[in-house]
Design a protein around this motif. Structure first.
Motif, PDB file in Angstrom:
ATOM      1  N   ILE A   1       0.838  -1.208   0.000  1.00 48.48           N
ATOM      2  CA  ILE A   1       0.000   0.000   0.000  1.00 48.48           C
ATOM      3  C   ILE A   1       0.871   1.257   0.000  1.00 48.48           C
ATOM      4  N   GLY A   2       1.926   1.242   0.808  1.00 44.51           N
ATOM      5  CA  GLY A   2       2.830   2.386   0.861  1.00 44.51           C
ATOM      6  C   GLY A   2       3.488   2.659  -0.474  1.00 44.51           C
TER       7      GLY A   2
ATOM      8  N   VAL B   1       3.907   5.866  -5.592  1.00 40.74           N
ATOM      9  CA  VAL B   1       3.837   5.898  -7.062  1.00 40.74           C
ATOM     10  C   VAL B   1       2.690   6.801  -7.511  1.00 40.74           C
ATOM     11  N   THR B   2       1.533   6.684  -6.855  1.00 38.82           N
ATOM     12  CA  THR B   2       0.385   7.521  -7.209  1.00 38.82           C
ATOM     13  C   THR B   2       0.690   8.998  -6.971  1.00 38.82           C
TER      14      THR B   2
ATOM     15  N   ALA C   1      -1.529  16.835  -2.908  1.00 40.00           N
ATOM     16  CA  ALA C   1      -1.207  15.457  -3.298  1.00 40.00           C
ATOM     17  C   ALA C   1      -0.623  14.683  -2.117  1.00 40.00           C
ATOM     18  N   LEU C   2       0.278  15.317  -1.363  1.00 40.54           N
ATOM     19  CA  LEU C   2       0.849  14.674  -0.173  1.00 40.54           C
ATOM     20  C   LEU C   2      -0.233  14.370   0.855  1.00 40.54           C
ATOM     21  N   LEU C   3      -1.110  15.341   1.090  1.00 40.77           N
ATOM     22  CA  LEU C   3      -2.161  15.184   2.090  1.00 40.77           C
ATOM     23  C   LEU C   3      -3.135  14.074   1.695  1.00 40.77           C
TER      24      LEU C   3
ATOM     25  N   ILE D   1       1.785  14.403  -9.267  1.00 38.48           N
ATOM     26  CA  ILE D   1       2.666  15.559  -9.461  1.00 38.48           C
ATOM     27  C   ILE D   1       2.894  15.802 -10.946  1.00 38.48           C
ATOM     28  N   PHE D   2       3.135  14.732 -11.708  1.00 39.51           N
ATOM     29  CA  PHE D   2       3.327  14.870 -13.155  1.00 39.51           C
ATOM     30  C   PHE D   2       2.075  15.410 -13.837  1.00 39.51           C
ATOM     31  N   LEU D   3       0.897  15.088 -13.290  1.00 37.53           N
ATOM     32  CA  LEU D   3      -0.358  15.571 -13.868  1.00 37.53           C
ATOM     33  C   LEU D   3      -0.648  17.019 -13.492  1.00 37.53           C
ATOM     34  N   GLY D   4       0.185  17.581 -12.609  1.00 34.47           N
ATOM     35  CA  GLY D   4       0.054  19.002 -12.278  1.00 34.47           C
ATOM     36  C   GLY D   4      -0.714  19.311 -11.019  1.00 34.47           C
TER      37      GLY D   4
END
Length: 441
Positions: free
Chosen positions: A6-7, A12-13, A27-29, A18-21
């Motif tokens: 899961i981690g 990876v997600t 994203a971190l949260l 991030i790449f998707l902007g």
């Protein structure tokens, strides 16, 4: 699925988002919350989301961050950047590629006050690019020197990323600041040497420098008086123990505001009106910057807690620690990881994401935590100018719209090599970092 799986999927997600902007803090949260909910349970994840932001926002050590950001914004509105550039140009005019060398020196000085790669790059780019283009400097040398120069401020104290690292690593902020002085000067000198070598190998890259008399040079030193006052009060007061780090940041912001007022009152006809406009702009920029920084801190805190319960840091540390290779090989592998991360994210989330994972490894290998902080800052500089992303390269592209991004990347490549050389030097000779802190101790 296991907690470790899961981690890994959450990490990876996060990179894909991030790449998707997507905003880095959000994203971190989000991935930290989802991972925690899957490994423990949704109730525990909601409890974490309820308590962690308040804990981060009320952390006393974080008070220093907005104060140093405010000091940098007041210093910008005080016109310190243009004065530094003028002085550096007059004193370095005999070197090949004098304007580019002056840009690097001025970036180092202003970046130390500002404490931000992006802000230094944008500010000095606005000043230096028109000047270098006017004198016929090669586009690659022009943009590459500014992109690299913009990174120097985070290495020379006071530095916001250093503060965040010290909070994460639980080391002394004052000691870390002292440790950054010699590597910061060394990096600036190496960059100037790189420019000189580029121009010596190809004289078409830059014309000969403009000639100045010794009188003009000494007169230009007046431009350094505000900088010396600001540095002397902040760093001098902090290192002598007169101020704590938080008090030094507050005093520095106040002094920078006075310098801004002095500059406006000297040159403006509408003194109070212009002071109020500059004051509001500096405050608003500070609020925006710190709000973004605080969101990243909160998101990174939740994400790191998710990583901890999935045991990714412990597993990775055990795997790396079990490798039967030289410690220098392990540091080289970390450099590659940081190089990749620096291409896709800013320095704050990178520090908060990696320090809990890598710090136990490097201390186990026998490296000092203060040394590792300087190493982390230097590899962040590498990511800020490295293709295919390189945040500073994008900033320069936004300023110099007539210069293709590919040209900017080509101009940055020689400085990427320079940063690698600097990292190798501080790794092989750690006393470059630790000599001054040990001397002060």
């Amino acid at each position: 699925m296991t907690a470790l799986t899961i981690g890994v999927l959450c990490v990876v997600t996060f990179i894909v988002l991030i790449f998707l902007g997507m905003n880095i803090g959000l994203a971190l949260l989000m991935m930290g919350f989802i991972g925690y909910a899957l490994v423990v349970n949704p109730t525990a994840a909601l409890a974490l989301l309820r308590t962690d932001p308040a804990t981060q926002a009320s952390t006393y050590s974080f008070m220093v961050v907005p104060l140093f950001i405010l000091m940098g914004n007041f210093a910008f509105h005080a016109g310190l950047s243009s004065g530094l550039y003028d002085t550096a140009n007059k004193w370095l005019n005999r070197l090949p590629g004098a304007l580019a060398c002056a840009t690097v020196a001025a970036c180092a000085g202003f970046g130390a006050i500002c404490g931000s790669c992006a802000a230094t790059c944008a500010t000095m780019g606005t000043i230096a690019i028109p000047e270098m283009k006017r004198y016929g400097y090669d586009d690659k040398l022009c943009t590459g020197s500014i992109a690299m120069g913009g990174t120097l401020g985070v290495l020379i104290p006071p530095s916001t990323p250093m503060i965040v690292y010290c909070i994460m690593a639980e080391t002394s902020i004052g000691t870390e600041f002292i440790a950054g002085v010699v590597p910061g000067i060394m990096m600036a000198v190496l960059c100037i040497i790189t420019i000189v070598l580029i121009v010596l190998f190809d004289h078409s890259k830059a014309p000969k420098g403009e000639k100045f008399t010794w009188k003009e040079r000494f007169v230009s030193l007046i431009n350094l008086v505000p900088v010396v006052i600001l540095f002397g009060i902040v760093l001098g007061g902090m290192f002598t123990g007169i101020f704590s780090v938080n008090q030094a940041a507050a005093v520095g912001a106040f002094v920078a505001m006075l310098l801004m007022a002095w500059n406006i009152f000297r040159h403006s006809d509408r003194k109070l009106r212009d002071f109020w406009l500059h004051y509001k702009e500096a405050m608003w920029t500070t609020i925006q910057t710190f709000a973004m920084t605080l969101l990243i801190m909160i998101g990174a805190s939740v994400f790191c807690k998710m990583l901890a319960i999935t045991k990714i840091p412990a597993t990775l540390a055990g795997w790396i620690g079990g490798l039967d290779v030289s410690p220098y090989i392990i540091i080289a592998l970390m450099t590659v990881v940081y190089l990749f991360l620096g291409m896709i994210m800013d320095e704050m989330p990178m520090i908060m994401l990696t320090v809990p994972i890598f710090l136990p490894i490097v201390t186990e290998l026998g490296f000092d935590a203060v040394w590792f902080g300087i190493y982390v800052i230097m590899v962040m500089e590498l990511g800020a100018i490295s293709p295919p992303v390189g945040l500073n390269c994008f900033i320069i592209s936004g300023i110099a719209k007539d210069i293709p991004l590919g040209t900017i990347y080509k101009g940055a490549i020689p400085f990427v090599i320079t940063v690698f050389v600097a990292i190798a030097l501080v790794t092989v000779f750690p006393n470059i970092v630790l000599w001054l802190p040990n001397l002060m101790a």
